[in-house]
Design a protein around this motif. Structure first.
Motif, PDB file in Angstrom:
ATOM      1  N   GLU A 176       3.340   6.584 -11.779  1.00 30.67           N
ATOM      2  CA  GLU A 176       2.727   6.677 -13.111  1.00 30.67           C
ATOM      3  C   GLU A 176       3.494   7.661 -13.991  1.00 30.67           C
ATOM      4  O   GLU A 176       3.746   7.392 -15.169  1.00 30.67           O
ATOM      5  CB  GLU A 176       1.267   7.115 -12.996  1.00 30.67           C
ATOM      6  N   GLU A 177       3.869   8.789 -13.419  1.00 31.98           N
ATOM      7  CA  GLU A 177       4.614   9.806 -14.169  1.00 31.98           C
ATOM      8  C   GLU A 177       5.978   9.267 -14.600  1.00 31.98           C
ATOM      9  O   GLU A 177       6.422   9.492 -15.732  1.00 31.98           O
ATOM     10  CB  GLU A 177       4.779  11.050 -13.293  1.00 31.98           C
ATOM     11  N   ILE A 178       6.636   8.540 -13.702  1.00 31.00           N
ATOM     12  CA  ILE A 178       7.942   7.958 -14.032  1.00 31.00           C
ATOM     13  C   ILE A 178       7.788   6.911 -15.128  1.00 31.00           C
ATOM     14  O   ILE A 178       8.592   6.870 -16.068  1.00 31.00           O
ATOM     15  CB  ILE A 178       8.604   7.359 -12.771  1.00 31.00           C
ATOM     16  N   VAL A 179       6.764   6.077 -15.046  1.00 36.64           N
ATOM     17  CA  VAL A 179       6.522   5.056 -16.066  1.00 36.64           C
ATOM     18  C   VAL A 179       6.303   5.723 -17.420  1.00 36.64           C
ATOM     19  O   VAL A 179       6.868   5.292 -18.433  1.00 36.64           O
ATOM     20  CB  VAL A 179       5.328   4.150 -15.684  1.00 36.64           C
ATOM     21  N   GLU A 180       5.524   6.774 -17.449  1.00 36.28           N
ATOM     22  CA  GLU A 180       5.293   7.508 -18.702  1.00 36.28           C
ATOM     23  C   GLU A 180       6.604   8.070 -19.249  1.00 36.28           C
ATOM     24  O   GLU A 180       6.865   8.003 -20.449  1.00 36.28           O
ATOM     25  CB  GLU A 180       4.298   8.640 -18.477  1.00 36.28           C
ATOM     26  N   TYR A 181       7.434   8.604 -18.359  1.00 32.75           N
ATOM     27  CA  TYR A 181       8.734   9.144 -18.776  1.00 32.75           C
ATOM     28  C   TYR A 181       9.596   8.039 -19.389  1.00 32.75           C
ATOM     29  O   TYR A 181      10.184   8.214 -20.459  1.00 32.75           O
ATOM     30  CB  TYR A 181       9.450   9.790 -17.592  1.00 32.75           C
ATOM     31  N   TYR A 182       9.691   6.896 -18.702  1.00 33.30           N
ATOM     32  CA  TYR A 182      10.456   5.770 -19.233  1.00 33.30           C
ATOM     33  C   TYR A 182       9.908   5.365 -20.593  1.00 33.30           C
ATOM     34  O   TYR A 182      10.668   5.100 -21.524  1.00 33.30           O
ATOM     35  CB  TYR A 182      10.366   4.572 -18.286  1.00 33.30           C
ATOM     36  N   GLN A 183       8.582   5.299 -20.706  1.00 33.83           N
ATOM     37  CA  GLN A 183       7.950   4.877 -21.954  1.00 33.83           C
ATOM     38  C   GLN A 183       8.322   5.816 -23.101  1.00 33.83           C
ATOM     39  O   GLN A 183       8.609   5.370 -24.208  1.00 33.83           O
ATOM     40  CB  GLN A 183       6.426   4.828 -21.790  1.00 33.83           C
ATOM     41  N   GLU A 184       8.326   7.101 -22.825  1.00 31.43           N
ATOM     42  CA  GLU A 184       8.627   8.089 -23.857  1.00 31.43           C
ATOM     43  C   GLU A 184      10.108   8.142 -24.210  1.00 31.43           C
ATOM     44  O   GLU A 184      10.466   8.549 -25.310  1.00 31.43           O
ATOM     45  CB  GLU A 184       8.181   9.477 -23.386  1.00 31.43           C
ATOM     46  N   THR A 202       2.273   8.984  -4.155  1.00 30.53           N
ATOM     47  CA  THR A 202       3.399   8.143  -4.574  1.00 30.53           C
ATOM     48  C   THR A 202       3.023   7.352  -5.820  1.00 30.53           C
ATOM     49  O   THR A 202       3.828   7.245  -6.755  1.00 30.53           O
ATOM     50  CB  THR A 202       3.804   7.195  -3.430  1.00 30.53           C
ATOM     51  N   ALA A 203       1.808   6.830  -5.860  1.00 29.12           N
ATOM     52  CA  ALA A 203       1.342   6.096  -7.037  1.00 29.12           C
ATOM     53  C   ALA A 203       1.292   7.012  -8.258  1.00 29.12           C
ATOM     54  O   ALA A 203       1.649   6.601  -9.370  1.00 29.12           O
ATOM     55  CB  ALA A 203      -0.031   5.484  -6.769  1.00 29.12           C
ATOM     56  N   ARG A 262       0.868  -1.177   0.000  1.00 29.63           N
ATOM     57  CA  ARG A 262       0.000   0.000   0.000  1.00 29.63           C
ATOM     58  C   ARG A 262       0.906   1.228   0.000  1.00 29.63           C
ATOM     59  O   ARG A 262       1.822   1.330   0.812  1.00 29.63           O
ATOM     60  CB  ARG A 262      -0.891   0.016   1.235  1.00 29.63           C
ATOM     61  N   ILE A 263       0.627   2.127  -0.912  1.00 25.52           N
ATOM     62  CA  ILE A 263       1.385   3.371  -0.979  1.00 25.52           C
ATOM     63  C   ILE A 263       0.405   4.532  -1.080  1.00 25.52           C
ATOM     64  O   ILE A 263      -0.752   4.351  -1.465  1.00 25.52           O
ATOM     65  CB  ILE A 263       2.375   3.381  -2.173  1.00 25.52           C
ATOM     66  N   ALA A 264       0.897   5.695  -0.745  1.00 26.27           N
ATOM     67  CA  ALA A 264       0.060   6.893  -0.827  1.00 26.27           C
ATOM     68  C   ALA A 264      -0.314   7.161  -2.282  1.00 26.27           C
ATOM     69  O   ALA A 264       0.431   6.827  -3.208  1.00 26.27           O
ATOM     70  CB  ALA A 264       0.809   8.090  -0.250  1.00 26.27           C
TER      71      ALA A 264
END
Length: 65
Positions: free
Chosen positions: A22-30, A17-18, A12-14
């Motif tokens: 999500e923002e980091i995943v999008e950055y990696y994806q791009e 934090t989630a 469980r995370i805040a």
């Protein structure tokens, strides 16, 4: 990596934090050419990099003493 070498973590995370994840995943994806990027891949990368930094810091501290 095969499924035999993986475990599932249920945490469980805040929400904030989630949202950051999500923002980091999008950055990696791009910014990578690896195809689809998953949260688990991003978390693995972050943990491995953090662990490497921790090990370097521990080595520096040992040299001081």
């Amino acid at each position: 990596m095969s499924d035999q070498n993986r475990i599932q973590l249920n945490v469980r995370i805040a929400k904030e934090t989630a949202d950051m994840l999500e923002e980091i995943v999008e950055y990696y994806q791009e910014n990578t050419k690896l195809g689809r990027i998953y949260k688990g891949d991003v978390l693995t990368d972050i943990i491995e990099k953090s662990h490497g930094l921790m090990e370097k810091q521990k080595a520096i501290q040992k040299r001081k003493y």
